[in-house]
Write an enzyme that holds these catalytic residues in place. Structure first.
Site, PDB file in Angstrom:
ATOM      1  N   THR A   1     -12.618 -17.593  20.306  1.00 43.68           N
ATOM      2  CA  THR A   1     -12.148 -18.975  20.287  1.00 43.68           C
ATOM      3  C   THR A   1     -12.550 -19.739  21.546  1.00 43.68           C
ATOM      4  OG1 THR A   1     -10.247 -18.361  18.915  1.00 43.68           O
ATOM      5  CG2 THR A   1     -10.070 -20.405  20.148  1.00 43.68           C
TER       6      THR A   1
ATOM      7  N   SER B   1     -12.673 -10.122  15.549  1.00 45.65           N
ATOM      8  CA  SER B   1     -12.287  -9.270  14.421  1.00 45.65           C
ATOM      9  C   SER B   1     -13.454  -8.408  13.956  1.00 45.65           C
ATOM     10  CB  SER B   1     -11.776 -10.133  13.260  1.00 45.65           C
ATOM     11  OG  SER B   1     -10.612 -10.834  13.628  1.00 45.65           O
TER      12      SER B   1
ATOM     13  N   ASP C   1      -8.114 -11.226  19.509  1.00 43.70           N
ATOM     14  CA  ASP C   1      -7.567 -10.293  18.519  1.00 43.70           C
ATOM     15  C   ASP C   1      -7.841  -8.835  18.858  1.00 43.70           C
ATOM     16  OD1 ASP C   1      -6.468 -12.329  17.073  1.00 43.70           O
ATOM     17  OD2 ASP C   1      -8.012 -12.382  15.528  1.00 43.70           O
TER      18      ASP C   1
END
Length: 356
Positions: free
Chosen positions: A29, A73, A104
């Site tokens: 992000t 991910s 994550d």
């Protein structure tokens, strides 16, 4: 070898020794900006447009990106190995390293690197953000700036934090002790079983007694190979024999992290104990790790875990699941004797667990 694109900010001037930091962008992000209504990775050649503050930092910063930028991910052991080798190739060229990574799986990556980077004597700090750098309220700016400052911090030419860490929202944590705990708050990471290495406010307060001290007599090296024939078996009330058996019967399986209840407790149902005993007799390594975020496995304290000792299940102590599974991958790759594997899993290799 992948082709890495680099851009250097605040280059070191002749006869003016300063710290140098290599920043490795892997994706996530943090490095996203909006273009035509969609989030896309931004070009680090325009880093000053997004982070003009870094011009005020009194050390050299070089940005580079992995060839494959990914959502965390999709993080994989071969990418961990690529990061480790990139650090190895640049180890003598830079004083420290900052890895920009999605949140994550950041704790998995930090844990894996702590085992891959042997005899580390320089900071390797992972950071990221909950909001993209292109958003007005982003936490990316503070996280990057402070991670850079901590990475470059030295006393008498020696780094203050010579280990793999995670910096996020005013707290520096040992990488293989951290867990992601929040998906919607800025304080995303916690370390329940080990103190923070630094806390950041107006000043940066380092918790020196808990920061590792490297052995100067040992040379830095990487051992990035991992054995991926592992699994995690999370127990829950009502788990069936078919579920347990199917996991323990996976082809080429070498090891399983068993997430147990409380202080390492598990069902005493005859079929459950039989499945675990049969697995250990086939040479599958089992490691007992608590589902609780805090506390530790106390294998044998209660009747429901006494049987684990008898069949050779390794007690994970206060290790996190993220550190346990990456440690198991690493140990299984570098050891073949079952007794030696159990010994190394039960002992701290990179500060990932306590001895008590």
């Amino acid at each position: 070898m992948p082709a890495y694109k680099t851009v250097t900010i605040n280059p070191v001037l002749p006869n003016r020794p300063r710290a140098s930091v290599l920043v490795i962008y892997t994706g996530g992000t943090l490095g996203m900006v909006f273009e035509k209504g969609q989030l896309v990775p931004f070009d680090f050649e325009q880093i000053l447009d997004k982070l003009p503050e870094i011009k005020r930092l009194d050390f050299e910063i070089t940005f580079t990106s992995l060839e494959e930028i990914m959502d965390s991910s999709n993080m994989r052991p071969d990418v961990w190995a690529e990061i480790a080798r990139l650090i190895q190739r640049n180890y003598e060229l830079y004083d420290s390293f900052v890895i920009l990574h999605g949140t994550d799986t950041m704790a998995y990556t930090a844990s894996a690197l702590s085992f891959m980077l042997q005899n580390l004597g320089k900071p390797v700090i992972l950071t990221g953000a909950q909001l993209p750098i292109g958003v007005a309220r982003t936490d990316a700016r503070e996280n990057i700036i402070t991670a850079l400052e901590i990475a470059a911090a030295q006393i008498d030419g020696r780094p203050l934090v010579p280990e793999v860490c995670i910096y996020f929202q005013n707290v520096l944590l040992r990488g293989n002790r951290a867990k992601k705990k929040e998906s919607s708050q800025f304080n995303a990471f916690r370390s329940e079983n080990y103190p923070s290495l630094a806390e950041v406010g107006v000043t940066i307060e380092y918790n020196f007694p808990f920061i590792t001290t490297p052995n100067p007599d040992l040379d830095f090296r990487t051992q990035p190979q991992l054995n991926q024939n592992v699994a995690i078996l999370k127990l829950f009330p009502g788990i069936t024999q078919n579920v347990v058996r199917s996991i323990l019967s996976i082809n080429d399986l070498r090891g399983v992290v068993v997430e147990t209840f409380g202080a390492g407790n598990a069902p005493t149902l005859p079929w459950f104990l039989h499945e675990l005993k049969e697995a250990t007799e086939r040479g599958i390594i089992l490691m007992n790790v608590s589902q609780c975020d805090g506390g530790r496995v106390m294998q044998g304290r209660y009747q429901t875990s006494t049987w684990f000792d008898k069949i050779g299940v390794v007690s994970g102590g206060d290790i996190t699941v993220e550190a346990a599974i990456t440690k198991m991958m690493w140990v299984l790759q570098h050891e073949s004797d079952l007794g030696r594997i159990r010994e190394r899993l039960a002992a701290p290799l990179a500060g990932e667990m306590s001895l008590f």
